[in-house]
Motif scaffolding. Structure first.
Motif, PDB file in Angstrom:
ATOM      1  N   SER A 149      33.766  36.707 -35.180  1.00  0.00           N
ATOM      2  CA  SER A 149      32.957  36.176 -35.196  1.00  0.00           C
ATOM      3  C   SER A 149      33.140  34.776 -36.456  1.00  0.00           C
ATOM      4  CB  SER A 149      31.724  36.767 -35.912  1.00  0.00           C
ATOM      5  OG  SER A 149      32.041  37.354 -37.028  1.00  0.00           O
ATOM      6  N   ASN A 150      34.220  34.620 -36.949  1.00  0.00           N
ATOM      7  CA  ASN A 150      34.413  33.623 -37.838  1.00  0.00           C
ATOM      8  C   ASN A 150      35.194  32.644 -37.244  1.00  0.00           C
ATOM      9  OD1 ASN A 150      33.234  35.025 -39.771  1.00  0.00           O
ATOM     10  ND2 ASN A 150      35.129  36.193 -40.483  1.00  0.00           N
ATOM     11  N   ARG A 151      35.542  32.480 -35.927  1.00  0.00           N
ATOM     12  CA  ARG A 151      36.188  31.301 -35.220  1.00  0.00           C
ATOM     13  C   ARG A 151      35.776  29.908 -35.562  1.00  0.00           C
ATOM     14  NH1 ARG A 151      34.803  32.633 -29.060  1.00  0.00           N
ATOM     15  NH2 ARG A 151      35.048  34.737 -29.706  1.00  0.00           N
ATOM     16  N   MET A 152      34.386  29.859 -35.791  1.00  0.00           N
ATOM     17  CA  MET A 152      34.119  28.542 -36.020  1.00  0.00           C
ATOM     18  C   MET A 152      33.846  28.347 -37.462  1.00  0.00           C
ATOM     19  SD  MET A 152      33.750  27.080 -32.758  1.00  0.00           S
ATOM     20  CE  MET A 152      32.623  25.680 -33.192  1.00  0.00           C
ATOM     21  N   GLU A 153      34.100  29.148 -38.344  1.00  0.00           N
ATOM     22  CA  GLU A 153      33.995  28.800 -39.749  1.00  0.00           C
ATOM     23  C   GLU A 153      34.369  27.718 -40.121  1.00  0.00           C
ATOM     24  OE1 GLU A 153      35.002  31.257 -43.993  1.00  0.00           O
ATOM     25  OE2 GLU A 153      35.527  32.071 -41.944  1.00  0.00           O
ATOM     26  N   ASN A 154      35.597  27.035 -39.918  1.00  0.00           N
ATOM     27  CA  ASN A 154      35.893  25.892 -40.502  1.00  0.00           C
ATOM     28  C   ASN A 154      35.400  24.829 -39.684  1.00  0.00           C
ATOM     29  OD1 ASN A 154      38.093  27.157 -41.908  1.00  0.00           O
ATOM     30  ND2 ASN A 154      39.505  27.229 -40.330  1.00  0.00           N
ATOM     31  N   VAL A 155      34.969  24.944 -38.465  1.00  0.00           N
ATOM     32  CA  VAL A 155      34.358  23.705 -38.047  1.00  0.00           C
ATOM     33  C   VAL A 155      33.034  23.594 -38.373  1.00  0.00           C
ATOM     34  CG1 VAL A 155      33.112  22.783 -35.923  1.00  0.00           C
ATOM     35  CG2 VAL A 155      35.352  23.985 -35.756  1.00  0.00           C
ATOM     36  N   ASN A 156      32.223  24.467 -39.048  1.00  0.00           N
ATOM     37  CA  ASN A 156      30.911  24.574 -39.614  1.00  0.00           C
ATOM     38  C   ASN A 156      30.829  23.981 -40.825  1.00  0.00           C
ATOM     39  OD1 ASN A 156      29.999  25.735 -37.370  1.00  0.00           O
ATOM     40  ND2 ASN A 156      29.908  27.905 -37.852  1.00  0.00           N
ATOM     41  N   GLN A 157      32.115  24.521 -41.827  1.00  0.00           N
ATOM     42  CA  GLN A 157      32.179  23.906 -42.967  1.00  0.00           C
ATOM     43  C   GLN A 157      32.464  22.594 -43.039  1.00  0.00           C
ATOM     44  OE1 GLN A 157      31.776  25.413 -45.744  1.00  0.00           O
ATOM     45  NE2 GLN A 157      31.857  23.536 -46.936  1.00  0.00           N
ATOM     46  N   THR A 158      33.230  21.937 -42.142  1.00  0.00           N
ATOM     47  CA  THR A 158      33.450  20.494 -41.987  1.00  0.00           C
ATOM     48  C   THR A 158      32.335  19.894 -41.680  1.00  0.00           C
ATOM     49  OG1 THR A 158      35.861  20.959 -41.384  1.00  0.00           O
ATOM     50  CG2 THR A 158      35.027  18.554 -40.894  1.00  0.00           C
ATOM     51  N   GLU A 159      31.319  20.376 -40.730  1.00  0.00           N
ATOM     52  CA  GLU A 159      30.175  19.338 -40.497  1.00  0.00           C
ATOM     53  C   GLU A 159      29.233  19.575 -41.608  1.00  0.00           C
ATOM     54  OE1 GLU A 159      28.705  21.698 -37.210  1.00  0.00           O
ATOM     55  OE2 GLU A 159      29.915  20.718 -35.666  1.00  0.00           O
ATOM     56  N   LYS A 160      29.258  20.634 -42.632  1.00  0.00           N
ATOM     57  CA  LYS A 160      28.361  20.758 -43.656  1.00  0.00           C
ATOM     58  C   LYS A 160      28.997  19.569 -44.647  1.00  0.00           C
ATOM     59  CE  LYS A 160      27.255  25.403 -43.532  1.00  0.00           C
ATOM     60  NZ  LYS A 160      27.596  26.743 -44.163  1.00  0.00           N
ATOM     61  N   THR A 161      30.341  19.636 -44.882  1.00  0.00           N
ATOM     62  CA  THR A 161      30.914  18.608 -45.695  1.00  0.00           C
ATOM     63  C   THR A 161      30.418  17.214 -45.171  1.00  0.00           C
ATOM     64  OG1 THR A 161      32.490  20.182 -46.299  1.00  0.00           O
ATOM     65  CG2 THR A 161      33.072  17.793 -46.921  1.00  0.00           C
ATOM     66  N   GLN A 162      30.383  16.866 -43.995  1.00  0.00           N
ATOM     67  CA  GLN A 162      30.316  15.425 -43.627  1.00  0.00           C
ATOM     68  C   GLN A 162      28.928  15.011 -43.487  1.00  0.00           C
ATOM     69  OE1 GLN A 162      32.647  15.423 -40.082  1.00  0.00           O
ATOM     70  NE2 GLN A 162      34.474  15.278 -41.179  1.00  0.00           N
ATOM     71  N   THR A 163      27.918  15.955 -43.666  1.00  0.00           N
ATOM     72  CA  THR A 163      26.512  15.563 -43.595  1.00  0.00           C
ATOM     73  C   THR A 163      26.086  14.455 -44.458  1.00  0.00           C
ATOM     74  OG1 THR A 163      26.115  17.900 -43.115  1.00  0.00           O
ATOM     75  CG2 THR A 163      24.130  16.467 -43.661  1.00  0.00           C
ATOM     76  N   GLY A 164      25.749  13.393 -44.139  1.00  0.00           N
ATOM     77  CA  GLY A 164      24.852  12.282 -44.669  1.00  0.00           C
ATOM     78  C   GLY A 164      26.093  11.204 -44.843  1.00  0.00           C
ATOM     79  N   TRP A 165      27.242  11.443 -44.183  1.00  0.00           N
ATOM     80  CA  TRP A 165      28.325  10.297 -44.456  1.00  0.00           C
ATOM     81  C   TRP A 165      28.058   9.332 -43.498  1.00  0.00           C
ATOM     82  CZ3 TRP A 165      34.092  12.579 -44.291  1.00  0.00           C
ATOM     83  CH2 TRP A 165      34.202  13.583 -45.283  1.00  0.00           C
ATOM     84  N   LYS A 166      28.288   7.856 -43.833  1.00  0.00           N
ATOM     85  CA  LYS A 166      28.133   6.863 -43.035  1.00  0.00           C
ATOM     86  C   LYS A 166      29.163   6.782 -41.799  1.00  0.00           C
ATOM     87  CE  LYS A 166      27.947   3.815 -46.385  1.00  0.00           C
ATOM     88  NZ  LYS A 166      28.172   2.352 -46.824  1.00  0.00           N
ATOM     89  N   LEU A 167      28.778   6.613 -40.537  1.00  0.00           N
ATOM     90  CA  LEU A 167      29.666   6.291 -39.351  1.00  0.00           C
ATOM     91  C   LEU A 167      30.310   5.117 -39.482  1.00  0.00           C
ATOM     92  CD1 LEU A 167      27.286   7.836 -36.591  1.00  0.00           C
ATOM     93  CD2 LEU A 167      28.827   8.875 -37.780  1.00  0.00           C
ATOM     94  N   VAL A 168      31.376   4.970 -39.379  1.00  0.00           N
ATOM     95  CA  VAL A 168      32.249   3.894 -39.290  1.00  0.00           C
ATOM     96  C   VAL A 168      33.004   3.749 -38.121  1.00  0.00           C
ATOM     97  CG1 VAL A 168      32.604   3.877 -41.851  1.00  0.00           C
ATOM     98  CG2 VAL A 168      34.153   4.833 -40.310  1.00  0.00           C
ATOM     99  N   GLY A 169      33.542   2.578 -37.715  1.00  0.00           N
ATOM    100  CA  GLY A 169      34.356   2.044 -36.623  1.00  0.00           C
ATOM    101  C   GLY A 169      33.281   2.355 -35.227  1.00  0.00           C
ATOM    102  N   GLY A 170      33.821   1.967 -34.321  1.00  0.00           N
ATOM    103  CA  GLY A 170      33.189   2.233 -32.839  1.00  0.00           C
ATOM    104  C   GLY A 170      32.272   0.943 -32.617  1.00  0.00           C
ATOM    105  N   LYS A 171      31.771   0.737 -31.234  1.00  0.00           N
ATOM    106  CA  LYS A 171      30.938  -0.338 -31.088  1.00  0.00           C
ATOM    107  C   LYS A 171      29.168   0.194 -31.733  1.00  0.00           C
ATOM    108  CE  LYS A 171      33.544  -1.887 -27.417  1.00  0.00           C
ATOM    109  NZ  LYS A 171      33.694  -2.383 -25.996  1.00  0.00           N
ATOM    110  N   LYS A 172      28.503  -0.986 -31.804  1.00  0.00           N
ATOM    111  CA  LYS A 172      26.963  -0.746 -32.342  1.00  0.00           C
ATOM    112  C   LYS A 172      26.117  -0.858 -31.133  1.00  0.00           C
ATOM    113  CE  LYS A 172      27.680  -1.487 -37.013  1.00  0.00           C
ATOM    114  NZ  LYS A 172      27.024  -2.012 -38.127  1.00  0.00           N
TER     115      LYS A 172
END
Length: 60
Positions: free
Chosen positions: A37-60
């Motif tokens: 059940s812990n296979r997505m643990e790292n992905v979920n923690q990364t998403e929590k860490t990146q919450t509120g970050w500004k998006l950079v790069g790419g086209k608008k």
């Protein structure tokens, strides 16, 4: 003699390629079967860490 080196190169590339592909496949299968059940643990923690970050790069 040239044919020998060509054959050796082809076989070496085949063996290296098959080894790499088998490693990727077996790793994926192992994570699915034995990840539990812990296979997505790292992905979920990364998403929590990146919450509120500004998006950079790419086209608008």
């Amino acid at each position: 003699m040239t044919q020998y080196f060509i054959d050796l190169t082809i076989v070496a590339l085949f063996v290296i390629g098959m080894t790499a592909m088998m490693g990727v496949l077996v790793n994926g299968i192992g994570q699915k079967l034995f990840g539990g059940s812990n296979r997505m643990e790292n992905v979920n923690q990364t998403e929590k860490t990146q919450t509120g970050w500004k998006l950079v790069g790419g086209k608008k």
